[in-house]
Design an enzyme around this catalytic site. Structure first.
Site, PDB file in Angstrom:
ATOM      1  N   LYS B  27     -41.965   4.175 -24.040  1.00 62.17           N
ATOM      2  CA  LYS B  27     -42.459   3.289 -25.090  1.00 62.17           C
ATOM      3  C   LYS B  27     -43.983   3.346 -25.170  1.00 62.17           C
ATOM      4  O   LYS B  27     -44.561   3.540 -26.245  1.00 62.17           O
ATOM      5  CB  LYS B  27     -41.984   1.862 -24.805  1.00 62.17           C
ATOM      6  CG  LYS B  27     -42.200   0.911 -25.943  1.00 62.17           C
ATOM      7  CD  LYS B  27     -41.696  -0.489 -25.566  1.00 62.17           C
ATOM      8  CE  LYS B  27     -40.179  -0.525 -25.433  1.00 62.17           C
ATOM      9  NZ  LYS B  27     -39.698  -1.496 -24.439  1.00 62.17           N
ATOM     10  N   ARG B  99     -43.669  -5.793 -22.319  1.00 62.61           N
ATOM     11  CA  ARG B  99     -42.411  -5.050 -22.295  1.00 62.61           C
ATOM     12  C   ARG B  99     -42.424  -4.009 -21.182  1.00 62.61           C
ATOM     13  O   ARG B  99     -43.469  -3.449 -20.864  1.00 62.61           O
ATOM     14  CB  ARG B  99     -42.201  -4.294 -23.614  1.00 62.61           C
ATOM     15  CG  ARG B  99     -41.999  -5.180 -24.816  1.00 62.61           C
ATOM     16  CD  ARG B  99     -42.146  -4.360 -26.095  1.00 62.61           C
ATOM     17  NE  ARG B  99     -42.356  -5.226 -27.245  1.00 62.61           N
ATOM     18  CZ  ARG B  99     -41.382  -5.583 -28.089  1.00 62.61           C
ATOM     19  NH1 ARG B  99     -40.157  -5.138 -27.928  1.00 62.61           N
ATOM     20  NH2 ARG B  99     -41.644  -6.380 -29.097  1.00 62.61           N
ATOM     21  N   GLY B 108     -31.848  -2.326 -21.735  1.00 63.46           N
ATOM     22  CA  GLY B 108     -31.404  -3.632 -21.258  1.00 63.46           C
ATOM     23  C   GLY B 108     -31.494  -3.827 -19.767  1.00 63.46           C
ATOM     24  O   GLY B 108     -31.084  -4.855 -19.237  1.00 63.46           O
ATOM     25  N   MET B 110     -34.272  -3.758 -17.832  1.00 66.06           N
ATOM     26  CA  MET B 110     -35.443  -4.467 -17.324  1.00 66.06           C
ATOM     27  C   MET B 110     -35.882  -5.538 -18.317  1.00 66.06           C
ATOM     28  O   MET B 110     -35.336  -5.676 -19.405  1.00 66.06           O
ATOM     29  CB  MET B 110     -36.556  -3.479 -17.041  1.00 66.06           C
ATOM     30  CG  MET B 110     -36.249  -2.675 -15.766  1.00 66.06           C
ATOM     31  SD  MET B 110     -37.521  -1.471 -15.426  1.00 66.06           S
ATOM     32  CE  MET B 110     -37.491  -0.505 -16.905  1.00 66.06           C
ATOM     33  N   ARG B 362     -38.929   6.598 -31.245  1.00 67.43           N
ATOM     34  CA  ARG B 362     -38.320   7.469 -30.233  1.00 67.43           C
ATOM     35  C   ARG B 362     -37.386   8.428 -30.950  1.00 67.43           C
ATOM     36  O   ARG B 362     -37.060   8.212 -32.126  1.00 67.43           O
ATOM     37  CB  ARG B 362     -37.573   6.656 -29.184  1.00 67.43           C
ATOM     38  CG  ARG B 362     -36.492   5.776 -29.761  1.00 67.43           C
ATOM     39  CD  ARG B 362     -35.902   4.867 -28.685  1.00 67.43           C
ATOM     40  NE  ARG B 362     -35.058   3.865 -29.303  1.00 67.43           N
ATOM     41  CZ  ARG B 362     -34.591   2.790 -28.667  1.00 67.43           C
ATOM     42  NH1 ARG B 362     -34.887   2.588 -27.393  1.00 67.43           N
ATOM     43  NH2 ARG B 362     -33.825   1.932 -29.277  1.00 67.43           N
ATOM     44  N   HIS B 482      -3.575  18.597 -13.436  1.00 67.82           N
ATOM     45  CA  HIS B 482      -2.752  19.528 -14.200  1.00 67.82           C
ATOM     46  C   HIS B 482      -2.746  19.162 -15.688  1.00 67.82           C
ATOM     47  O   HIS B 482      -2.969  20.007 -16.557  1.00 67.82           O
ATOM     48  CB  HIS B 482      -1.330  19.530 -13.639  1.00 67.82           C
ATOM     49  CG  HIS B 482      -0.408  20.443 -14.378  1.00 67.82           C
ATOM     50  ND1 HIS B 482       0.406  20.019 -15.402  1.00 67.82           N
ATOM     51  CD2 HIS B 482      -0.200  21.775 -14.263  1.00 67.82           C
ATOM     52  CE1 HIS B 482       1.087  21.041 -15.874  1.00 67.82           C
ATOM     53  NE2 HIS B 482       0.737  22.126 -15.194  1.00 67.82           N
ATOM     54  N   ARG B 588      -3.249  33.165 -16.700  1.00 71.67           N
ATOM     55  CA  ARG B 588      -2.352  32.757 -15.608  1.00 71.67           C
ATOM     56  C   ARG B 588      -0.953  33.246 -15.913  1.00 71.67           C
ATOM     57  O   ARG B 588      -0.495  33.125 -17.060  1.00 71.67           O
ATOM     58  CB  ARG B 588      -2.336  31.235 -15.481  1.00 71.67           C
ATOM     59  CG  ARG B 588      -3.592  30.662 -14.874  1.00 71.67           C
ATOM     60  CD  ARG B 588      -3.653  29.162 -15.086  1.00 71.67           C
ATOM     61  NE  ARG B 588      -3.928  28.916 -16.498  1.00 71.67           N
ATOM     62  CZ  ARG B 588      -4.953  28.184 -16.959  1.00 71.67           C
ATOM     63  NH1 ARG B 588      -5.757  27.586 -16.116  1.00 71.67           N
ATOM     64  NH2 ARG B 588      -5.149  28.045 -18.243  1.00 71.67           N
ATOM     65  N   SER B 790     -14.283  36.781  -9.622  1.00 72.75           N
ATOM     66  CA  SER B 790     -14.263  35.673 -10.576  1.00 72.75           C
ATOM     67  C   SER B 790     -14.169  34.377  -9.775  1.00 72.75           C
ATOM     68  O   SER B 790     -13.214  34.176  -9.027  1.00 72.75           O
ATOM     69  CB  SER B 790     -13.079  35.818 -11.527  1.00 72.75           C
ATOM     70  OG  SER B 790     -13.079  34.743 -12.450  1.00 72.75           O
ATOM     71  N   GLY B 792     -13.283  30.914  -8.744  1.00 75.09           N
ATOM     72  CA  GLY B 792     -12.324  29.855  -9.064  1.00 75.09           C
ATOM     73  C   GLY B 792     -12.910  28.571  -8.511  1.00 75.09           C
ATOM     74  O   GLY B 792     -12.620  28.180  -7.388  1.00 75.09           O
ATOM     75  N   ASN B 794     -12.546  25.497  -9.226  1.00 72.25           N
ATOM     76  CA  ASN B 794     -11.715  24.312  -8.962  1.00 72.25           C
ATOM     77  C   ASN B 794     -11.307  24.305  -7.490  1.00 72.25           C
ATOM     78  O   ASN B 794     -11.554  23.350  -6.763  1.00 72.25           O
ATOM     79  CB  ASN B 794     -10.451  24.317  -9.825  1.00 72.25           C
ATOM     80  CG  ASN B 794     -10.763  24.241 -11.301  1.00 72.25           C
ATOM     81  OD1 ASN B 794     -11.889  23.965 -11.688  1.00 72.25           O
ATOM     82  ND2 ASN B 794      -9.765  24.496 -12.131  1.00 72.25           N
ATOM     83  N   CYS B 857     -14.031  31.383 -13.686  1.00 75.45           N
ATOM     84  CA  CYS B 857     -12.913  31.001 -14.552  1.00 75.45           C
ATOM     85  C   CYS B 857     -12.393  29.622 -14.182  1.00 75.45           C
ATOM     86  O   CYS B 857     -11.325  29.230 -14.618  1.00 75.45           O
ATOM     87  CB  CYS B 857     -11.812  32.051 -14.517  1.00 75.45           C
ATOM     88  SG  CYS B 857     -11.063  32.258 -12.907  1.00 75.45           S
ATOM     89  N   TYR B 877     -20.357  36.597 -16.811  1.00 78.65           N
ATOM     90  CA  TYR B 877     -19.710  35.806 -17.865  1.00 78.65           C
ATOM     91  C   TYR B 877     -19.154  34.506 -17.308  1.00 78.65           C
ATOM     92  O   TYR B 877     -18.987  34.354 -16.108  1.00 78.65           O
ATOM     93  CB  TYR B 877     -18.589  36.605 -18.538  1.00 78.65           C
ATOM     94  CG  TYR B 877     -17.407  36.899 -17.652  1.00 78.65           C
ATOM     95  CD1 TYR B 877     -16.372  35.967 -17.512  1.00 78.65           C
ATOM     96  CD2 TYR B 877     -17.319  38.090 -16.942  1.00 78.65           C
ATOM     97  CE1 TYR B 877     -15.301  36.219 -16.676  1.00 78.65           C
ATOM     98  CE2 TYR B 877     -16.253  38.355 -16.104  1.00 78.65           C
ATOM     99  CZ  TYR B 877     -15.244  37.419 -15.969  1.00 78.65           C
ATOM    100  OH  TYR B 877     -14.186  37.656 -15.150  1.00 78.65           O
TER     101      TYR B 877
END
Lengths: 901, 901
Positions: B27, B99, B108, B110, B362, B482, B588, B790, B792, B794, B857, B877
């Site tokens: 600000k 302010r 909100g 402060m 802003r 899943h 898959r 590649s 994985g 996860n 992937c 990639y």
């Protein structure tokens, strides 16, 4: 090549020596050593073709290098000169043996051919020379059989086919009227001569090959066959299992034949220079008069002893009585061999018409007891020094000494055979009545019955039953399954992963093959071998003698690594302290939750609707935990006790069977549905990776708060009694520095509160398990909040490799068998993977905190090769189950010696 | 300190500028920029106390540094000079606002205090000066309320307590007969004056404090209160969530008050310089006559537009009509602000008696559609260049454009409120009838019904039902469960982890709070926000316009990373290709096993007693898989298709319910017990770490053999039709170099066999997933057998952190909420842990194999910050679900730009 590839030996000279096992193989190197100037023992002259030639042989696509034959001819000429015989000679023919020999012993994996050089002509000469035509033709028959099989390849065609030579032999025996299985000795020289002809005809008919009469053709064929056998299916498989490189190759040793079957003045024997069972300083041997080496192995006759004094009633005469000169010489040879090799030797020898020949020597295998005794004796005798003695011991074998074990030989003699075999997970042997539930185990034990607890797998709820049992048998799980870990921790015999048994809980029975074992039937289990017997099997008691104590003292003098124990109870702690543990490296607190009077409070805590409810239940648990810690800190007075705060997911504590759920609901005054709903909510797909360890305390900080309070109060209580309590607090499953930061703050806050309330000071170390890859990778940040690290290599192995140890039984054994993995990574640390992460964690942790104390408390802490690795990594201590403490002490000493060397 | 700590602005001068947000807060920096020489906009004069003072304030234990007050006095004097007023003056009093302002917006979080400087005396002056006593006393009343709350701390005492000032106000209203909730405007100046007295009395009574009359005391108190609010509970919590450092601190801006509530010629407004919804180049604003800023926010009156042309029937008059001069000036300000900031602005302004004041500017928040349009327009307008436009876009927001979405505002207006909220896992909105099983979903869909599949969680067996559904709602699971992964893959709206619903499969209903939803009832789900509505909720359609295409074209010009897709079907492949996917990075094969006509053959394979039985069943599967691959390779003609061989454990394919087990047993002609036994044997404690991926093919090589054969034959079939098929073969769950070595050999052998049989050549790349920590650590050895890697991520996240994504819902949200983790590591790559392992793998892999192709992937491949990280790592990639391809393209472009900068 261009280098030397043939190494001759004989007549006090030798081109090689015992240090050249890589080049000459174990057998060839030791023969050279014995024949050479240092020992000048009576070894038949011969030569060894080096392993380099084997490599060359394969490079040339299965062809001997050109230079070999001339070299062999010169070496054979030297044998001829030394023996006064000639290869293929019609007067005094030289016969040769051709044997394989890799740098390590690969028993039975590669081929051997004896009696090379025989044909009709030399056989007649041998008959004349020996004056024993039957001996000559039997030798020829054996040669054609062996050569036809090994070199020419006439083998049984399928798994069910019989050896064609054996079939011919049986037919002949029937023809001569002694029956297919009559003794060979009933066959005359003529019969044997006819068999030679029939064998050759069979080879011609089946393979289209004329059996070679030319001795040189025979010899070259034999050498090629040995080289080829290096890549035979058996040998390749064996190398995969033991992870021996394919390019080592085998050496070939060619040696003048000597005969122990040349009449009553001949014979053959195998001797250990000390007693391989007890370690006593007394030769331990078998001698078979008028026999060949293969006859000793086949056990066709009862052998006699060497010394007259050892002869028992019914034994054949001793060598000392039969051949006093040879006996005296042999005793001298043993002394010289031990003096030279500085270790107990396993020696093969032959007496040919009164003349002693030494055919092989190697370090003798021995029992654990003998191993310890021989080491101590040899140090006393001045043969070796302490460090050499220590370095030679096999730490893993000490296990045999710590537990009573099943006497498998005695069982076999008594006609008891295993009904199933699983994985021997916790050594020792035990017999007892079969029960299928922990409650039954406890109840039966209560009325004085010895029981064996049989389960598909065990869980923490079974602890009281496991404790009450003599041994545990599970159908599932591996070396680090719950049953295995707890069994070892309790020093309780345990067989796991016994997939050959099929348990039916409803009928309270299990089936092993054709055998049905019902509740109450007695079985015995062998936790060393993994065998299961019906009925009571004979036991051998554990015996820790002075020699054992000596070895332990030496180990402590040498080792740098500390050795602690994993113990959850005062009893375990006391046992481990007796075995020399220098503290507790892992005191699990979850087992304390399972005793019947506590589990209800624990369940109340889990089923509580809010923090207030949890705190209410935890308040009941607090005094019980405080009592546990009081007892353990007292038992380990003056030694550190690392307490790990609650680790397992909460669902491990809740009941899963309908009746028990109803019971819990009733006692806690909650509707059954509420309990069931909580159960469903707590269910996890992969509990190993679930809501456990410090994650529990992030969501329910009150759990750790109460545990820390119990530790703090117990510590001050014990100290108030003048006992030096030294607890250390360990946070499990930390993956993020902020987790440890938060938990450390919680811990210090409670410690300060308790200290303030008692007007005392409490400055306890707070550290963390390192058991997740992320903890290793970010160890520098984690170390900022840790007084110590302790590697939890069980979980670290699971996460690093992505392998659940509970589920690995379906593929891990195949991985090891097929050489994809050198060993079960839950037994020995996977150095390339898990080990590399550990190294990273040590480096990063000490970069932040140079004096960071680092230990290991996974199962690996008691496995010798892993202990060595921990030494290499520069850890401060290993911690293992009580019965592994002596093993770890020795392994730590060996690691220190190895690094010094 | 010693440095500058007060930065004045006003009258065309300013000590700060827009670049100084760290020091002056957002600000303060923008006010300085607007007031300063570059813009010289009508900003009320003021000054900003820097964030360094905040730091100092905390260092001094909550005390303002001594030098501050003299500095502030000098700065206030300058405001007095510029405004011709005096602080505390009884004639022309200066009023100030105080302010907070951190370097990032923390809305909100402060505190703010307005109207500082008022006391009885100055209030009277204000009344005289403004000619409006009511205005003056209302200002004073508001000031005492705000100051009493924020600075003095008179707040509600508990969660159920009411604001004490509100209570007094309500009492007063009742007293004057307008009822507790009557309009404030009904209160007269006298009433308000009385309220001021009562407020002060309450403060005295409750806190024992006299309300300060001294303006300087008020001002210093206000500044201290703003600094203190930086460490208020709300702000601390907020910073933890967004991982903002505690030491940033807040700045304080003190500014002359201007009033929009000084009569009809005054007013206040908020404007976006372009339409924040559509992006149209048209101001988008609200103007409220005779009102203060807080009244706009509170929505007490219907605001009017700025321009006359935008006035709708029923609207109040526009600013243009009310204050034509101020309107014209404001329009000019907007043009200058956009021209200066080069972006759409969100501006707060006040008109005080006809004079325009700009209070804040802003960057304006905007919808996805507006974001894309404004970027394109501004490039056309020459305001910004392409790279700037790209860098500003939020890739994650593109999702909104790709799926039809629930119009939450329209729903709210129609009185529809969510009955439950879960995790929005796959964006878009959908309505349909509730079904509780995949079979019902398929059946109902078959007869033309739109359905929403509701499950506790989904499994691969549910695929056909998921496909048949408009959307998926699960009670468990997170962003990568899943349901979430498959939902996103299908571009199907999905809400997961909705723990507020309780499903009862037996009764075919779920309960959400008090609402019972039965099978067949219509619900709507919002996969973006995670909301669940009863009935049909209004939808907004997806719209991809030319601007979207332009942004994608720009992205492709800039990015270095390739973008592929994860697709298992020709349909998915085609969709992804339409979105610009440059190949399939993960195809898959397990989903192909689940269609009803195949699953039986798959089960036959699993239940087979031996290899021959398995091969028999696999022979049935071969032509089906070949057909699948044929279609996918054809759909991706000319582009690579990375096929991952079978990954999940076999138990995922077998039935678990009694009826189905009986059915399978019957069809396969096996006893039910045999099926059940196999099921028990296949059960795993931690399936994530179990017998899966290449481990299956180590024990049952025939499975991969058949899959490779299907790929090879399909490839040759497709090529025979003149289509450029480019399969790549990928091995999952590799942890050991020897696993990949073995699998590569198997693959090459089958490829050679197929090629030979067809007289063709087949030179397909063979690579591996990198999804275990051990694979990263030993990537140098693994690379020796790989044509590509590649990641994985996860599984790599699960194993590295030891967190099961299926079970993480019980603690991970709390970890993120409490700042232990910056973000869900299954959404954005955990750079310090997982990322460090990835870096290791890239370095080691390329050390062995410098041109090794490396991709990702995992789900992270479509998450912008993770895409940026992949760019940093030098990957070739990323691969993501089809609907994330555009996001990945943009994110990849931004990553390239960021690295260039």
């Amino acid at each position: 090549m261009g280098e030397q590839f043939i190494y001759e030996f004989g007549d006090g000279k030798a081109a090689g020596n015992a240090g050249m096992k890589a080049l000459l193989g174990g057998k060839g190197a030791n023969l050279a050593e014995m024949a050479g100037p240092a020992l000048r023992l009576p070894v038949p002259p011969g030569f060894t073709i080096s392993t380099q030639v084997c490599t060359e042989y394969y490079k040339l696509g299965g062809k001997l290098p050109d230079a070999i034959e001339p070299g062999m001819r010169a070496a054979v000429a030297e044998i001829e000169r030394l023996t006064g015989t000639r290869f293929g000679d019609a007067e005094r023919p030289l016969l040769l043996s051709v044997r394989s020999g890799a740098r390590v012993s690969m028993p039975g994996m590669m081929d051997t051919v004896l009696n090379l050089g025989l044909n009709e002509r030399t056989c007649e000469a041998l008959a004349r020379e020996s004056g024993d035509a039957r001996f000559a033709w039997d030798s020829y028959r054996r040669f054609v059989h062996m050569y036809g099989d090994v070199v020419l390849g006439l083998k049984p065609e399928g798994a069910r086919d019989r050896d064609p030579f054996e079939l011919i032999l049986e037919r002949k025996k029937e023809e001569v009227g002694i029956g297919a299985h009559g003794a060979d000795t009933a066959l005359t020289a003529e019969h044997l001569r006819d068999l030679v002809a029939r064998y050759k005809a069979e080879i011609k008919a089946r393979l289209g090959l004329d059996f070679p009469d030319d001795p040189w053709q025979q010899l070259l064929g034999g050498v090629r066959a040995v080289f080829s056998s290096w890549n035979g299916a058996r040998a390749v498989e064996y190398r995969k299992i033991y992870h021996y490189p394919d390019d080592w190759g085998t050496a070939v040793t060619v040696m003048a034949m000597v005969f122990g079957n040349l009449g009553e003045e001949s014979g053959t024997g195998v001797a250990f220079t000390r007693d391989a069972n007890t370690g006593a300083r007394h030769v331990f041997a078998d001698y078979l008069q008028n026999a060949q080496g293969e006859d000793v192995v086949a056990g066709i006759r009862n052998p006699g002893p060497l010394a007259r004094a050892d002869r028992q009633p019914g034994d054949p005469p001793s060598l000392e009585e039969l051949q006093p000169a040879a006996y005296a010489e042999l005793m001298q040879v043993f002394t010289r061999l031990e003096g030279h090799y500085k270790d107990m030797q396993d020696v093969e020898f032959t007496v040919q018409r009164g003349k002693l020949w030494i055919l092989q020597t190697r370090t003798g295998k021995r029992s654990a007891r003998a191993m310890v005794k021989i080491a101590c004796d040899m140090v006393s005798e001045g043969l070796i020094d302490r460090d050499t003695a220590l370095a030679r011991l096999e730490p893993g074998k000490l296990d045999e000494l710590l537990h009573p074990t099943i006497d498998a030989d005695a069982a076999e003699k008594a006609g008891q055979r295993p009904i199933a075999r699983g994985v021997g997970a916790s050594p020792g042997g035990a017999s007892g009545r079969v029960v299928f539930s922990a409650d039954d185990a406890a109840a039966w034990h209560g009325r004085g019955e010895a029981v064996i607890l049989v389960r598909a797998e065990t869980s923490p709820e079974d602890i009281h039953g496991m404790k009450a049992s003599e041994g545990i048998l599970t159908a599932r799980g591996g070396m680090t399954s719950h049953a295995a870990v707890v069994g070892r921790g309790m020093g309780k015999c345990c067989v796991v992963g016994c997939s050959q048994i099929s348990i039916n809980y409803e009928r309270e029975q299990f089936v092993a093959g054709a055998v049905v074992v019902k509740k109450g039937d007695v079985i015995s289990i062998d936790g060393t071998r993994g065998d299961v017997y019906l009925g009571t099997a004979p036991l051998k008691a554990a015996r820790l003698d002075d020699d054992f104590a000596t070895v332990m003292r030496w180990s402590d003098e040498v080792r740098r690594l500390g050795v602690r124990t994993n113990a959850d109870t005062p009893t375990d702690a006391a046992v481990a302290r007796g075995f020399g543990a220098e503290g507790i490296g892992l005191c699990r607190t979850e087992h304390m939750f399972f005793s019947p009077e506590r589990i209800l409070a624990v369940r109340e805590m889990i089923l509580a609707d809010d923090e207030a409810g949890r705190r209410h239940a935890l308040a009941k648990i607090l005094p019980m935990q405080r009592g546990d810690f009081d007892a353990i800190f007292s038992a380990m007075a003056g030694l550190p006790v690392t307490v790990r705060l609650l680790d397992p997911p909460l669902h491990e504590f809740v009941p899963h069977e309908a009746a028990e759920i109803r019971h819990v609901a009733e006692v806690l005054g909650k509707p059954v549905e509420a309990v069931e709903q909580r159960l469903t909510a707590l269910h996890e797909s992969n509990p190993m990776l679930g809501h456990r360890g410090c994650r529990l305390a992030v969501t329910f900080p009150e759990i750790y708060e109460v545990q820390v309070r119990a530790i703090a109060e117990a510590c001050l209580d014990v100290r108030a009694r003048g006992i030096d309590a030294r607890p250390e607090i360990m946070i499990p499953i930390v993956g993020l520095a902020r987790e440890l930061e938060t938990m450390r703050a919680l811990t210090l806050r409670i410690l300060a509160e308790v200290a303030a309330a008692r007007g005392a000071t409490l400055d306890l170390p707070v550290g963390t398990m390192i058991e997740l890859p992320r903890a290793c990778i970010t160890a520098d940040k984690i170390a900022a909040h840790a007084d110590f690290f302790s590697f939890g290599t069980n979980d670290l192995t699971q996460t690093t490799m992505g392998i659940s140890r509970d589920d690995a039984a379906s593929f891990l054994p195949e991985y090891v068998a097929r050489g994809l993995l050198p060993r079960d990574p839950f037994v020995a640390i996977d150095r390339d993977g898990v080990g590399a992460l550990m190294r990273l964690a040590v480096d990063k942790g000490r970069a932040t905190h140079p004096k960071l104390k680092i230990g290991i408390c996974g199962e690996h802490g008691g496995e010798p090769s892993s202990v060595a690795f921990c030494h290499e990594l520069g850890l401060d201590y290993v911690s293992c189950s009580p019965f592994r403490v002596p093993i770890a002490r020795l392994a730590a000493a060996q690691a220190a010696l190895a690094r010094k060397a």
